[in-house]
Scaffold this active site. Structure first.
Site, PDB file in Angstrom:
ATOM      1  N   ASP A  12       0.806  -1.430  -0.097  1.00 43.44           N
ATOM      2  CA  ASP A  12       0.080  -0.091   0.565  1.00 43.44           C
ATOM      3  C   ASP A  12       0.373   1.040  -0.151  1.00 43.44           C
ATOM      4  OD1 ASP A  12      -2.522  -1.769   0.497  1.00 43.44           O
ATOM      5  OD2 ASP A  12      -1.971  -1.802   2.230  1.00 43.44           O
ATOM      6  N   LYS A  15       2.016   2.524  -4.815  1.00 40.37           N
ATOM      7  CA  LYS A  15       3.432   1.671  -6.129  1.00 40.37           C
ATOM      8  C   LYS A  15       1.775   2.211  -7.340  1.00 40.37           C
ATOM      9  CE  LYS A  15       3.064  -2.313  -4.425  1.00 40.37           C
ATOM     10  NZ  LYS A  15       3.082  -2.011  -3.126  1.00 40.37           N
ATOM     11  N   GLY A  16       0.456   1.757  -7.519  1.00 39.08           N
ATOM     12  CA  GLY A  16      -0.411   2.249  -8.691  1.00 39.08           C
ATOM     13  C   GLY A  16      -0.592   3.474  -9.262  1.00 39.08           C
ATOM     14  N   ALA A  38      -4.372  -7.915  -3.980  1.00 40.61           N
ATOM     15  CA  ALA A  38      -3.100  -6.834  -4.160  1.00 40.61           C
ATOM     16  C   ALA A  38      -4.228  -5.737  -4.575  1.00 40.61           C
ATOM     17  CB  ALA A  38      -2.165  -6.560  -5.344  1.00 40.61           C
ATOM     18  N   GLY A  39      -4.283  -4.724  -4.224  1.00 39.85           N
ATOM     19  CA  GLY A  39      -4.678  -3.295  -4.155  1.00 39.85           C
ATOM     20  C   GLY A  39      -4.435  -2.477  -5.383  1.00 39.85           C
ATOM     21  N   HIS A  40      -4.505  -1.937  -7.167  1.00 45.51           N
ATOM     22  CA  HIS A  40      -3.531  -1.119  -7.150  1.00 45.51           C
ATOM     23  C   HIS A  40      -4.914   0.346  -7.713  1.00 45.51           C
ATOM     24  CE1 HIS A  40      -0.092  -3.667  -7.867  1.00 45.51           C
ATOM     25  NE2 HIS A  40      -0.363  -3.271  -5.992  1.00 45.51           N
ATOM     26  N   THR A  41      -4.517   1.263  -6.878  1.00 41.70           N
ATOM     27  CA  THR A  41      -5.627   2.308  -7.200  1.00 41.70           C
ATOM     28  C   THR A  41      -4.598   3.534  -8.121  1.00 41.70           C
ATOM     29  OG1 THR A  41      -5.823   2.306  -5.780  1.00 41.70           O
ATOM     30  CG2 THR A  41      -6.760   4.101  -6.232  1.00 41.70           C
ATOM     31  N   GLN A 222       1.975  -6.006  -3.211  1.00 39.72           N
ATOM     32  CA  GLN A 222       2.351  -6.019  -1.575  1.00 39.72           C
ATOM     33  C   GLN A 222       3.592  -5.299  -1.419  1.00 39.72           C
ATOM     34  OE1 GLN A 222       1.521  -9.483  -3.138  1.00 39.72           O
ATOM     35  NE2 GLN A 222      -0.864  -8.600  -2.677  1.00 39.72           N
ATOM     36  N   ALA A 297      -7.613  -1.280  -0.139  1.00 42.90           N
ATOM     37  CA  ALA A 297      -8.284  -0.850  -1.374  1.00 42.90           C
ATOM     38  C   ALA A 297      -8.549  -2.216  -1.964  1.00 42.90           C
ATOM     39  CB  ALA A 297      -7.084  -0.312  -2.738  1.00 42.90           C
ATOM     40  N   ARG A 303      -6.601   0.526   7.879  1.00 46.09           N
ATOM     41  CA  ARG A 303      -4.911   0.472   8.167  1.00 46.09           C
ATOM     42  C   ARG A 303      -4.047   1.155   9.339  1.00 46.09           C
ATOM     43  NH1 ARG A 303      -3.610   2.931   1.945  1.00 46.09           N
ATOM     44  NH2 ARG A 303      -4.869   0.542   0.643  1.00 46.09           N
ATOM     45  N   LEU A 330       3.385  12.706   0.480  1.00 40.93           N
ATOM     46  CA  LEU A 330       4.478  13.527   1.929  1.00 40.93           C
ATOM     47  C   LEU A 330       3.394  14.745   2.288  1.00 40.93           C
ATOM     48  CD1 LEU A 330       7.224  14.308   2.977  1.00 40.93           C
ATOM     49  CD2 LEU A 330       7.061  16.078   0.573  1.00 40.93           C
ATOM     50  N   GLY A 413      -0.236  14.280  -3.880  1.00 39.27           N
ATOM     51  CA  GLY A 413      -1.548  13.795  -3.996  1.00 39.27           C
ATOM     52  C   GLY A 413      -1.582  12.982  -4.881  1.00 39.27           C
TER      53      GLY A 413
HETATM   54  P1  IMP Z   1      -2.806 -12.437   1.654  1.00 40.76           P
HETATM   55  O1  IMP Z   1      -2.241 -12.253   1.113  1.00 40.76           O
HETATM   56  O2  IMP Z   1      -4.333 -12.341   2.063  1.00 40.76           O
HETATM   57  O3  IMP Z   1      -2.660 -14.364   2.151  1.00 40.76           O
HETATM   58  O4  IMP Z   1      -2.867 -11.691   3.114  1.00 40.76           O
HETATM   59  C1  IMP Z   1      -1.070 -12.061   4.221  1.00 40.76           C
HETATM   60  C2  IMP Z   1      -0.953 -10.629   4.584  1.00 40.76           C
HETATM   61  O5  IMP Z   1      -0.602  -9.595   3.699  1.00 40.76           O
HETATM   62  C3  IMP Z   1      -1.809  -9.491   6.111  1.00 40.76           C
HETATM   63  O6  IMP Z   1      -1.550  -9.089   6.746  1.00 40.76           O
HETATM   64  C4  IMP Z   1      -2.804  -9.421   4.404  1.00 40.76           C
HETATM   65  O7  IMP Z   1      -3.041  -7.271   5.041  1.00 40.76           O
HETATM   66  C5  IMP Z   1      -1.881  -8.739   3.532  1.00 40.76           C
HETATM   67  N1  IMP Z   1      -1.798  -8.076   1.922  1.00 40.76           N
HETATM   68  C6  IMP Z   1      -2.061  -8.956   1.271  1.00 40.76           C
HETATM   69  N2  IMP Z   1      -2.430  -7.887   0.983  1.00 40.76           N
HETATM   70  C7  IMP Z   1      -1.631  -7.193   0.028  1.00 40.76           C
HETATM   71  C8  IMP Z   1      -1.668  -5.365  -0.026  1.00 40.76           C
HETATM   72  O8  IMP Z   1      -2.128  -5.726  -1.379  1.00 40.76           O
HETATM   73  N3  IMP Z   1      -1.427  -4.118   0.403  1.00 40.76           N
HETATM   74  C9  IMP Z   1      -1.306  -4.968   1.492  1.00 40.76           C
HETATM   75  N4  IMP Z   1      -1.322  -5.781   2.755  1.00 40.76           N
HETATM   76  C10 IMP Z   1      -1.489  -7.054   1.605  1.00 40.76           C
END
Ligand code: IMP
Length: 423
Positions: A12, A15-16, A38-41, A222, A297, A303, A330, A413
């Protein structure tokens, strides 16, 4: 030049946005590990895209996007993403290539993830997307790959044998009902038809691109501290989120990599369980979480937030061989009168300057902080490094000095234009 972009904290980092910027100068954008966890915004104007599986480069017309062999694919999540992109006018046909060696997330993976997390012991706080169980099966040689799905006879055989094993665990250990072969077989045979046009030998495709001097951007998901080998084990994800994962996760050799860029936040966040030495106390936690919109995301979870941890990022600099860094958000620190940076940890009277592997030390250590005066100025409109307030420049210079790595991008931003390129 081919670039690997990685998260240098717990994911988080933003990176997106950087992938989106670097995609303009790339020909291929490649995911190499993780999955729909993952969630890339990416934001531009009023539009916001959140991508989970498809590389963020897909938002740039004409760019080729690859999901490499190291990724674990949930077909349902993939098709949902393809449909959402299509509704926004982004066509993936002819531009998206999926490795035939990538492993598939199956319904029993998601179920096991949920059941394991529901247990009393050893909660990781996963995204419950089936990631851990799928990678565990890959290593145990009980996985189902895209190429297995493409072959109806092979798929039938592998699913019947593997599901028999899985149902034993589900019924005898978890006391859960077994899953139906017929239902999974039918659903996944349908997925096979939809998946087929995207399936490719992506190792050959990428090496051919290398040969033709095309530029490849490897999009890490990640972050380093969530890497299964180099992170805060067992509070990690189940893949190699570090630069090395880009090689094994695609079949492109290390000799073809030109640069590794790390993305860091100007502070630190993490989601899920696990040690976090510089975590804020409540009043500051809420303030930064709200200002930084620090909600997952993928899962929407709040968080956890804390001060910048130079011990963590120094570890990332080493593990990934970072050439340069992008410092994100920042502006979130704008209002603070003083800003802290952790430079070491203290545990049982011992000082740790390098990242300790022992999880008990990490859980009990106290950070050693240095304090810097804040700039208390709105940075969101600054576009040139020279226009940053003196204290913001000093903060960035200190980060760069502590990490022995240059900073090439500073983000103030979420919009594309809220970016400072440092000469
Ligand atoms: P999993 O990847 O779903 O097995 O989760 C394992 C750990 O990685 C947990 O603490 C999740 O919150 C964290 N995690 C997995 N993907 C992300 C991400 O894209 N961003 C932040 N934390 C992540």
């Amino acid at each position: 030049m081919n670039t690997i972009l990685i998260g240098a904290q717990w994911g988080d980092e933003g990176k997106g946005k950087i992938i989106d910027l670097l995609s303009r100068q790339s020909d291929y954008i490649v995911r190499y590990q993780g999955g729909a966890n993952a969630g890339h915004t990416v934001k531009f104007g009023a539009k916001e895209y959140i991508l989970h599986l498809i590389p963020s480069g897909i938002l740039h017309r004409g760019k080729r996007c690859v999901i490499g062999n190291g990724v674990v694919i949930d077909p349902e999540a993939l098709f949902k993403e393809i449909d959402t992109l299509k509704q926004s006018g982004v066509e993936v046909k002819g531009r998206l290539f999926i490795s035939e060696q990538a492993h598939l997330i199956m319904p029993y993976h998601q179920l096991m993830d949920r059941l394991q997390e529901a247990g009393q012991n050893g909660k990781i706080g996963t995204t419950k997307r089936g990631i851990g169980p799928c990678y565990a099966d890959k290593m145990a040689r009980l996985g189902i790959r895209v190429s297995d799905l493409m072959d109806p006879v092979l798929f039938h055989d592998r699913l019947s044998y593997i599901l028999e094993e899985k149902n034993k665990v589900l019924t005898k250990i978890y006391g859960h009902e077994g899953l139906s072969f017929k239902a999974i077989h039918e659903t996944y045979s349908g997925y096979a038809v939809r998946l087929r046009p995207f399936v490719a030998n992506t190792m050959e495709l990428l090496n051919e691109a290398v040969h033709r001097k095309k530029r490849i951007l490897f999009e890490g998901a990640q972050g380093t501290l969530l890497d299964v080998d180099h992170g805060t084990y067992p509070y990690v994800t189940s893949s190699n989120a570090t630069a090395g994962g880009a090689l094994t996760g695609t079949g492109v050799a290390p000799t073809h990599i030109g640069e590794v860029m790390g993305v860091v936040k100007a502070y630190t966040t993490r989601v899920g369980e696990g040690p976090f030495p510089t975590e804020f106390e409540p009043p500051l936690m809420e303030k930064i979480r709200n200002k930084g919109e620090e909600f997952g995301a993928t899962t929407g979870r709040p968080r956890r937030c804390g001060w910048f941890d130079a011990v963590v990022v120094r570890h990332s600099v080493l593990v990934n061989g970072l050439d340069t860094m992008a410092v994100m958000k920042l502006d979130v620190l704008d209002d603070l009168p003083a800003i802290k940076i952790a430079t070491a940890y203290k545990c049982d009277g011992k000082i740790y300057k390098t990242f300790p592997s022992n999880i008990r030390v990490l859980e009990h250590c106290k950070p050693v902080y240095e304090e810097h005066p804040g700039w208390q100025t709105d940075l969101s409109r600054v576009r040139r490094y020279g226009d940053l307030p003196v204290n913001a420049k000093k903060y960035l210079a200190r980060l760069s000095q502590l990490l022995k790595t240059s900073i090439s991008i500073v983000s103030v931003g979420s919009q594309r234009n809220q970016t400072i390129f440092v000469k």
